[in-house]
Design an enzyme around this catalytic site. Structure first.
Site, PDB file in Angstrom:
ATOM      1  N   ARG A  58      46.924 -89.638  31.373  1.00 56.60           N
ATOM      2  CA  ARG A  58      48.143 -88.866  31.110  1.00 56.60           C
ATOM      3  C   ARG A  58      48.007 -87.392  31.471  1.00 56.60           C
ATOM      4  O   ARG A  58      48.995 -86.663  31.500  1.00 56.60           O
ATOM      5  CB  ARG A  58      48.601 -89.068  29.660  1.00 56.60           C
ATOM      6  CG  ARG A  58      49.163 -90.487  29.435  1.00 56.60           C
ATOM      7  CD  ARG A  58      49.728 -90.650  28.056  1.00 56.60           C
ATOM      8  NE  ARG A  58      48.732 -90.488  27.025  1.00 56.60           N
ATOM      9  CZ  ARG A  58      47.923 -91.463  26.605  1.00 56.60           C
ATOM     10  NH1 ARG A  58      48.010 -92.668  27.112  1.00 56.60           N
ATOM     11  NH2 ARG A  58      47.039 -91.220  25.671  1.00 56.60           N
ATOM     12  N   GLU A  95      35.185 -92.973  18.339  1.00 57.90           N
ATOM     13  CA  GLU A  95      35.083 -93.330  16.920  1.00 57.90           C
ATOM     14  C   GLU A  95      33.871 -94.257  16.698  1.00 57.90           C
ATOM     15  O   GLU A  95      33.099 -94.083  15.775  1.00 57.90           O
ATOM     16  CB  GLU A  95      36.371 -94.038  16.508  1.00 57.90           C
ATOM     17  CG  GLU A  95      36.731 -93.816  15.080  1.00 57.90           C
ATOM     18  CD  GLU A  95      38.091 -94.445  14.790  1.00 57.90           C
ATOM     19  OE1 GLU A  95      38.902 -94.597  15.719  1.00 57.90           O
ATOM     20  OE2 GLU A  95      38.300 -94.784  13.611  1.00 57.90           O
TER      21      GLU A  95
HETATM   22  P1  AMP Z   1      40.333 -86.468  22.096  1.00 55.10           P
HETATM   23  O1  AMP Z   1      39.202 -86.728  23.053  1.00 55.10           O
HETATM   24  O2  AMP Z   1      40.083 -87.017  20.738  1.00 55.10           O
HETATM   25  O3  AMP Z   1      40.739 -85.006  22.076  1.00 55.10           O
HETATM   26  O4  AMP Z   1      41.576 -87.307  22.625  1.00 55.10           O
HETATM   27  C1  AMP Z   1      42.305 -86.868  23.679  1.00 55.10           C
HETATM   28  C2  AMP Z   1      42.722 -88.003  24.583  1.00 55.10           C
HETATM   29  O5  AMP Z   1      43.195 -89.124  23.861  1.00 55.10           O
HETATM   30  C3  AMP Z   1      43.853 -87.538  25.467  1.00 55.10           C
HETATM   31  O6  AMP Z   1      43.571 -87.943  26.781  1.00 55.10           O
HETATM   32  C4  AMP Z   1      45.092 -88.201  24.896  1.00 55.10           C
HETATM   33  O7  AMP Z   1      45.840 -88.759  25.944  1.00 55.10           O
HETATM   34  C5  AMP Z   1      44.589 -89.279  23.960  1.00 55.10           C
HETATM   35  N1  AMP Z   1      45.141 -89.164  22.593  1.00 55.10           N
HETATM   36  C6  AMP Z   1      44.432 -88.888  21.478  1.00 55.10           C
HETATM   37  N2  AMP Z   1      45.208 -88.921  20.390  1.00 55.10           N
HETATM   38  C7  AMP Z   1      46.457 -89.212  20.825  1.00 55.10           C
HETATM   39  C8  AMP Z   1      47.730 -89.381  20.184  1.00 55.10           C
HETATM   40  N3  AMP Z   1      47.872 -89.263  18.858  1.00 55.10           N
HETATM   41  N4  AMP Z   1      48.796 -89.666  20.963  1.00 55.10           N
HETATM   42  C9  AMP Z   1      48.670 -89.789  22.284  1.00 55.10           C
HETATM   43  N5  AMP Z   1      47.507 -89.656  22.940  1.00 55.10           N
HETATM   44  C10 AMP Z   1      46.403 -89.366  22.236  1.00 55.10           C
END
Ligand code: AMP
Length: 170
Positions: A58, A95
């Site tokens: 995305r 996770e």
């Molecule tokens: P993080 O590595 O935990 O910062 O997660 C970021 C990635 O996970 C991004 O590429 C987002 O597209 C996806 N992501 C994480 N949480 C969400 C959410 N609540 N809604 C949509 N996409 C998310």
């Protein structure tokens, strides 16, 4: 035109306990998209950018739009086994366990001024891994920018050495 009205909350996707931020209504509306792009560009204050790096998948949508507006190259960061040429990789914590991201070795030249883009900053693991890839190739990170930041997950702490901008915060 409030582009935040085009981000849809989906409760329980992809699994229970997650409030998924769905950007497909935003992608589907040219006026909202333009408005969102303007906000992201404004935060850069006309700084020169050589490469925009977008995180799969995305981060590709607005990443490409930003690259086009900034007259910069676009670099896709992808999940393992997707990129065909010579690659470097960086792993990050999920996770349960680890995953990794890859980038082509010729995507960034030493000293390139780089903008990193993804749709959501959550725990910051993805963004941190992308920053590592950029720095391995000698790129200079000008900003990490996001459509939105889920502040309660403290992702900003993981990338605190870089300027961070999020168009929306939740
Ligand atoms: P993080 O590595 O935990 O910062 O997660 C970021 C990635 O996970 C991004 O590429 C987002 O597209 C996806 N992501 C994480 N949480 C969400 C959410 N609540 N809604 C949509 N996409 C998310």
């Amino acid at each position: 035109m409030q582009f935040e009205n085009y981000i849809r909350d989906i409760q329980g996707f992809p699994k229970e306990g997650i409030l998924f931020k769905d950007i497909t209504p935003l992608l589907n509306n040219p006026e909202a998209r333009t408005n969102c792009l303007k906000v992201l560009l404004h935060s850069l204050k006309n700084q020169k950018i050589d490469k925009v790096v977008g995180a799969e998948s995305r981060g590709f949508f607005f990443g490409m739009l930003l690259a086009q507006e900034l007259n910069a190259g676009f670099v896709p960061v992808r999940k393992p086994k997707k990129l065909p040429f010579d690659r470097i990789s960086a792993s990050y914590e999920l996770e349960y366990g680890f995953d990794s991201l890859e980038m082509h070795t010729d995507a960034i030249k030493k000293g390139d001024r780089v903008l990193i883009h993804d749709d959501v900053l959550a725990t910051g693991g993805t963004a941190k891994a992308v920053c590592e890839l950029v720095e391995k190739l000698g790129g200079e990170i000008v900003q990490c920018n996001f459509l939105m930041e889920l502040t309660f997950l403290n992702g900003r702490e993981k990338i605190q050495e870089y300027p961070v901008f999020a168009a929306l915060t939740y």
